[in-house]
Design an enzyme around this catalytic site. Structure first.
Site, PDB file in Angstrom:
ATOM      1  CG  ASP A 145      -5.296  -4.782   3.982  1.00  0.00           C
ATOM      2  OD1 ASP A 145      -6.226  -4.534   3.641  1.00  0.00           O
ATOM      3  OD2 ASP A 145      -3.608  -4.679   3.533  1.00  0.00           O
ATOM      4  CG  HIS A 159      -4.535  -2.063   0.920  1.00  0.00           C
ATOM      5  ND1 HIS A 159      -4.037  -3.329   1.355  1.00  0.00           N
ATOM      6  CD2 HIS A 159      -4.319  -1.716  -0.579  1.00  0.00           C
ATOM      7  CE1 HIS A 159      -3.421  -3.853   0.533  1.00  0.00           C
ATOM      8  NE2 HIS A 159      -3.320  -2.732  -0.545  1.00  0.00           N
ATOM      9  CB  SER A 215      -2.414  -4.855  -2.586  1.00  0.00           C
ATOM     10  OG  SER A 215      -1.248  -4.478  -1.676  1.00  0.00           O
TER      11      SER A 215
END
Length: 447
Positions: free
Chosen positions: A204, A174, A288
């Site tokens: 992901d 992402h 992230s």
């Protein structure tokens, strides 16, 4: 509360978001910050060859009917797909030019004796293996006369190896999805252009590549290669951990906590992620793709999401390495591609709607894209795709959404032949099929 209820906190009171940072560069003062990722879906690891119909047979007709109605909004135009190809890349921990984190830590007497290492030593050894990822993406303003908006995306990456030509960086899918530009900033603040080597949005996970020829000698000496844990499955609740990431997009930051829980499931933007670690180490926006480390300095997980509920504190989510190690190894072997010139852009010829993991669970469908329409004389038509088929894979890449599908297409030239996988409805059962498709030029597609 039962054990199953305790392990799957997906009720309406909990809101989970990806932990990357996304800002509107055209209007920095805008209160409408988009911190959500594009919709993604998840495919069962390994893939299932056959999906039996739900108990209520009319669910197929109900869902397809609603999908067709929705498709007028979500499907829109005909287009093709795209992403990674094939090459050989080796995850090499014994590079002559780049040090290995484990080698740095082994010089510490406590590490050598298999005792835990101090947080300071772990941070010092692993910081050179961390990368700040900066990207830009163009999105519609949503207004008739608003035009396009440029957004800046910030995340984190982990250097995990190299091959003969590239440095390989692990991050979340992402973080790098749909970017127009991508750069990597190393521990010595040197910044270079990077490209997505391979990505799988259903889990992901992504691999970013930086050409070794673009990295100066002083940077090569400053960086190091992280050590991925071979034993992350055996992490225990209560173990101390260290998280490193580009917190708030302001630079690398170290936080400390514990493994609060294991084997948890959450739903982010319609995609269910399972077997996750939960930690109370702070995982902020921009984290992230960053590392969760054990007290041996090994990467046991990839930080990716958090709970934004007002009644929940210190609950960050991490993808365990053991759940994606084979996928990481596979993505590292992909061919690094760059966006092709518009004159050579490829075309498959379908329109469709997303089947998210939520829809998949409710209706018993494979995850992917439900094909709403197939263009006449299109590559898809020639390959045998028909209405109601579900496209699940393109050139070895899982396909999870129409937006992701269009982003993939940017990297393939017209005339290339790739393998696709899709599900076809036969006697009320979806069965997986494989086909070869030669992409056509998007400029020749009938709109």
């Amino acid at each position: 509360m039962s054990e199953n209820e305790n392990n799957n906190i997906n009720d309406d009171e909990n809101k989970y978001i990806y932990r990357y940072k996304k800002e509107d560069l055209n209007n920095a003062s805008s209160s409408k910050k988009d911190e959500s990722a594009e919709k993604r879906t998840e495919k069962e690891p390994g893939g299932h060859k056959k999906v039996r119909e739900p108990k209520k047979k009319n669910k197929i007709a109900i869902f397809i009917g609603s999908a067709l109605a929705f498709g007028a909004i979500a499907g829109g135009t005909m287009f093709g797909i795209n992403y990674v190809g094939n090459a050989v890349a080796n995850r090499s921990g014994n590079s002559a030019n780049i040090s290995q984190v484990s080698n740095t830590l082994q010089s510490d007497a406590s590490y050598a004796s298999n005792e835990t290492t101090s947080v300071e030593s772990i941070a010092s050894a692993n910081m050179p293996a961390m990368v700040i990822l900066d990207g830009t993406t163009t999105t519609s303003s949503g207004l008739i006369y608003g035009g396009a908006q440029t957004e800046e995306v910030k995340g984190t990456g982990i250097i995990i190896g190299k091959n003969d030509k590239e440095l390989l960086i692990l991050t979340n899918a992402h973080v790098v999805s749909g970017l127009d530009t991508l750069s990597a900033q190393f521990v010595n603040n040197a910044t270079v252009t990077a490209n997505v080597k391979g990505a799988d949005s259903t889990h992901d996970v992504a691999i970013v590549a930086v050409p070794l020829s673009e990295i100066k000698d002083d940077t090569m000496k400053a960086i190091s290669i992280a050590t991925l844990s071979a034993d992350s499955e055996n992490v225990n609740v209560g173990e101390q951990v260290v998280a490193i990431g580009n917190s708030a997009g302001l630079g690398q930051n170290v936080t400390v906590g514990y493994i609060s829980a294991k084997d948890r499931s959450i739903n982010v933007d319609g995609t269910t992620f399972s077997k996750l670690f939960v930690t109370d180490a702070a995982i902020s926006s921009g984290n992230s793709g960053g590392a969760l480390l054990n007290m041996k300095g090994e990467v046991i997980g990839i930080n990716f999401a958090g709970n934004t509920s007002s009644n929940v504190e210190n609950m960050g989510y991490t993808i365990p390495i053991y759940t994606v190690q084979n996928l990481i190894d596979s993505l590292m072997t992909k061919e690094t591609r760059t966006a092709v010139d518009q004159s050579e852009s490829a075309y498959l010829g379908i329109a469709g709607v997303d089947i998210t993991s939520t829809v998949s669970q409710n209706y018993g469908y494979p995850q992917g894209i439900l094909i709403r329409q197939v263009g006449e004389d299109s590559p898809a038509k020639k390959a045998g795709l028909t209405q109601y088929d579900i496209l699940s894979s393109f050139d070895g890449q899982s396909v999870s959404s129409m937006d992701g599908f269009k982003n993939l297409l940017k990297y393939y030239k017209a005339g290339e032949t790739v393998t696709i996988k899709y599900y076809h409805l036969e006697n009320n059962e979806y069965k997986e099929k494989t086909a070869e498709v030669t992409l056509a030029n998007a400029n020749d597609a009938k709109q």
